[in-house]
Structure formats: structure tokens, C-alpha cells
Motif scaffolding. Sequence first.
Motif, PDB file in Angstrom:
ATOM      1  N   UNK A  50      -3.809   1.755  10.840  1.00 46.71           N
ATOM      2  CA  UNK A  50      -3.190   0.496  11.245  1.00 46.71           C
ATOM      3  C   UNK A  50      -3.560  -0.618  10.276  1.00 46.71           C
ATOM      4  N   UNK A  51      -4.820  -0.671   9.855  1.00 44.57           N
ATOM      5  CA  UNK A  51      -5.259  -1.697   8.906  1.00 44.57           C
ATOM      6  C   UNK A  51      -4.536  -1.549   7.568  1.00 44.57           C
ATOM      7  N   UNK A  52      -4.373  -0.314   7.094  1.00 44.50           N
ATOM      8  CA  UNK A  52      -3.653  -0.093   5.842  1.00 44.50           C
ATOM      9  C   UNK A  52      -2.186  -0.494   5.961  1.00 44.50           C
ATOM     10  N   UNK A  53      -1.585  -0.185   7.092  1.00 43.97           N
ATOM     11  CA  UNK A  53      -0.181  -0.543   7.309  1.00 43.97           C
ATOM     12  C   UNK A  53      -0.024  -2.062   7.302  1.00 43.97           C
ATOM     13  N   UNK A  54      -0.900  -2.753   7.997  1.00 42.62           N
ATOM     14  CA  UNK A  54      -0.830  -4.214   8.066  1.00 42.62           C
ATOM     15  C   UNK A  54      -1.112  -4.825   6.697  1.00 42.62           C
ATOM     16  N   UNK A  55      -2.100  -4.296   5.977  1.00 40.50           N
ATOM     17  CA  UNK A  55      -2.433  -4.822   4.653  1.00 40.50           C
ATOM     18  C   UNK A  55      -1.284  -4.622   3.670  1.00 40.50           C
ATOM     19  N   UNK A  56      -0.671  -3.437   3.695  1.00 42.62           N
ATOM     20  CA  UNK A  56       0.443  -3.191   2.776  1.00 42.62           C
ATOM     21  C   UNK A  56       1.624  -4.103   3.100  1.00 42.62           C
ATOM     22  N   UNK A  57       1.844  -4.335   4.383  1.00 42.20           N
ATOM     23  CA  UNK A  57       2.893  -5.270   4.788  1.00 42.20           C
ATOM     24  C   UNK A  57       2.565  -6.672   4.282  1.00 42.20           C
ATOM     25  N   UNK A  58       1.323  -7.091   4.419  1.00 41.49           N
ATOM     26  CA  UNK A  58       0.925  -8.432   3.995  1.00 41.49           C
ATOM     27  C   UNK A  58       1.129  -8.661   2.505  1.00 41.49           C
ATOM     28  N   UNK A  59       0.762  -7.687   1.693  1.00 39.95           N
ATOM     29  CA  UNK A  59       0.937  -7.807   0.238  1.00 39.95           C
ATOM     30  C   UNK A  59       2.422  -7.885  -0.111  1.00 39.95           C
ATOM     31  N   UNK A  60       3.199  -6.991   0.477  1.00 38.46           N
ATOM     32  CA  UNK A  60       4.639  -6.992   0.213  1.00 38.46           C
ATOM     33  C   UNK A  60       5.237  -8.349   0.620  1.00 38.46           C
ATOM     34  N   UNK A  61       4.839  -8.841   1.779  1.00 38.23           N
ATOM     35  CA  UNK A  61       5.373 -10.097   2.285  1.00 38.23           C
ATOM     36  C   UNK A  61       4.979 -11.267   1.387  1.00 38.23           C
ATOM     37  N   UNK A  62       3.761 -11.282   0.915  1.00 40.50           N
ATOM     38  CA  UNK A  62       3.284 -12.355   0.039  1.00 40.50           C
ATOM     39  C   UNK A  62       4.135 -12.473  -1.218  1.00 40.50           C
ATOM     40  N   UNK A  63       4.358 -11.373  -1.875  1.00 37.04           N
ATOM     41  CA  UNK A  63       5.130 -11.371  -3.127  1.00 37.04           C
ATOM     42  C   UNK A  63       6.571 -11.838  -2.873  1.00 37.04           C
ATOM     43  N   UNK A  64       7.193 -11.287  -1.857  1.00 35.29           N
ATOM     44  CA  UNK A  64       8.588 -11.659  -1.570  1.00 35.29           C
ATOM     45  C   UNK A  64       8.687 -13.130  -1.157  1.00 35.29           C
ATOM     46  N   UNK A  65       7.764 -13.609  -0.336  1.00 32.84           N
ATOM     47  CA  UNK A  65       7.807 -15.005   0.125  1.00 32.84           C
ATOM     48  C   UNK A  65       7.661 -15.983  -1.040  1.00 32.84           C
ATOM     49  N   UNK A 125      15.822 -12.856   5.806  1.00 32.69           N
ATOM     50  CA  UNK A 125      16.828 -11.827   5.518  1.00 32.69           C
ATOM     51  C   UNK A 125      16.315 -10.856   4.462  1.00 32.69           C
ATOM     52  N   UNK A 126      15.728 -11.402   3.420  1.00 32.67           N
ATOM     53  CA  UNK A 126      15.169 -10.553   2.375  1.00 32.67           C
ATOM     54  C   UNK A 126      13.997  -9.744   2.943  1.00 32.67           C
ATOM     55  N   UNK A 127      13.118 -10.404   3.700  1.00 35.09           N
ATOM     56  CA  UNK A 127      11.962  -9.715   4.272  1.00 35.09           C
ATOM     57  C   UNK A 127      12.375  -8.639   5.280  1.00 35.09           C
ATOM     58  N   UNK A 128      13.453  -8.863   6.022  1.00 35.00           N
ATOM     59  CA  UNK A 128      13.907  -7.867   7.001  1.00 35.00           C
ATOM     60  C   UNK A 128      14.303  -6.572   6.305  1.00 35.00           C
ATOM     61  N   UNK A 129      14.951  -6.698   5.153  1.00 35.25           N
ATOM     62  CA  UNK A 129      15.290  -5.498   4.384  1.00 35.25           C
ATOM     63  C   UNK A 129      14.004  -4.791   3.955  1.00 35.25           C
ATOM     64  N   UNK A 130      13.054  -5.567   3.418  1.00 32.51           N
ATOM     65  CA  UNK A 130      11.793  -4.974   2.989  1.00 32.51           C
ATOM     66  C   UNK A 130      10.996  -4.425   4.175  1.00 32.51           C
ATOM     67  N   UNK A 131      11.061  -5.104   5.336  1.00 30.96           N
ATOM     68  CA  UNK A 131      10.390  -4.621   6.548  1.00 30.96           C
ATOM     69  C   UNK A 131      10.920  -3.246   6.943  1.00 30.96           C
TER      70      UNK A 131
END
Length: 182
Positions: free
Chosen positions: A12-27, A152-158
Amino acid sequence: MVRLLISTARRLALKIASYGVMHLVVAILVAFAITRDWRLALAVGVVEPFFQTIAYSIHDRIWHRIERRRMLSNLEEASEAFTARLQIMVPEEQTRAHGHDGHSHALPRSLGQVAVKSLTYGVMHFVVAVTVAFALTQNWRTALAIGIIEPLVQTVFFTVHDRMWTRFEARKAKRAAELASA
């Protein structure tokens, strides 16, 4: 039991961390494309994903509970048992989860379920993005632009991120089952 809890927490921690990194770059990239100001883009890019990661964690836990309830639902179980008795379900499907003739408790994630999960994520993301962008810019137009485009962009990446983790967990479960049967 302790090993299982640690493994689950680590995953769960890895999933959340990977999401956070992806979200940071896209944002950051989306905020810069809208504002053309690196300082503001970095501020939005750092602050907004922090709150989105918290919201994502809550969203993901709620969806895990929804999926678990569906799997444990008496109606779902009765429906699967009924289709197995009518021999509509192929024998491989009947024995997939339990190793006996009958019904499977494993429910495949349908496209509809993925769509609803992604849609609820998009709405949640919009609200958080507009709120954070407005708090940082004090400009409704910029906040709404960021709040509409960035989610919208993040939803695709999500959706891509969620599918990758589902496949990763399925492969891991398959390997564990193969090792257990060997």
C-alpha cells in the motif's frame, strides 16, 4: 500473520508513493502550461499533490471496501452459484478460486466498475485541485483552468496507474499460488 500485515502495508505504501510521484510531475507540468510561471507551477505542483495523495488514499480505501463488499455479497454469491448450477459458467471458472465444482468468489473488475471508480476519482480531484489552486493564486479563472485541465490529465494517469497496480498484484498472487502448489 505479521508477515502478511507487513507485506500489505508495504504494498500500500509503494502504491501511494508511486501515485504521489506521478501526480507531482503531472501537476507541475500542467500548472506551468497554464500559468507560464515556474514558481507558481512548483507551488501548485508540490501542494496540490500532497492533498490529492491524502484524498487518493481515502478514495482507494473506500473502493477496496466497496469491492470487498461486492465479493462478499450474498446476492453476488447466489448469482454465481446459480449460473454454475445451470452450467452457464465454464468448468475452469467454477474451479478457479476454490478447487471444487461450484462458484467462484473472484469477481473480475469490469470496465463499468473501472469507469465509475475513475469518475469518482475525477470529481474528487477537481474539487481538491480548484481549492488548492485558488488558495495559491487567489484567481478563480486560473484556479478553474487548473482545476479542470489538471484532473482530466491526472484521471487518465490514475487509470493507467491503477491498472498497472492491479496487474502487478495479480502477477504476484499468481506466482504465490504457483509456489504454493509446487
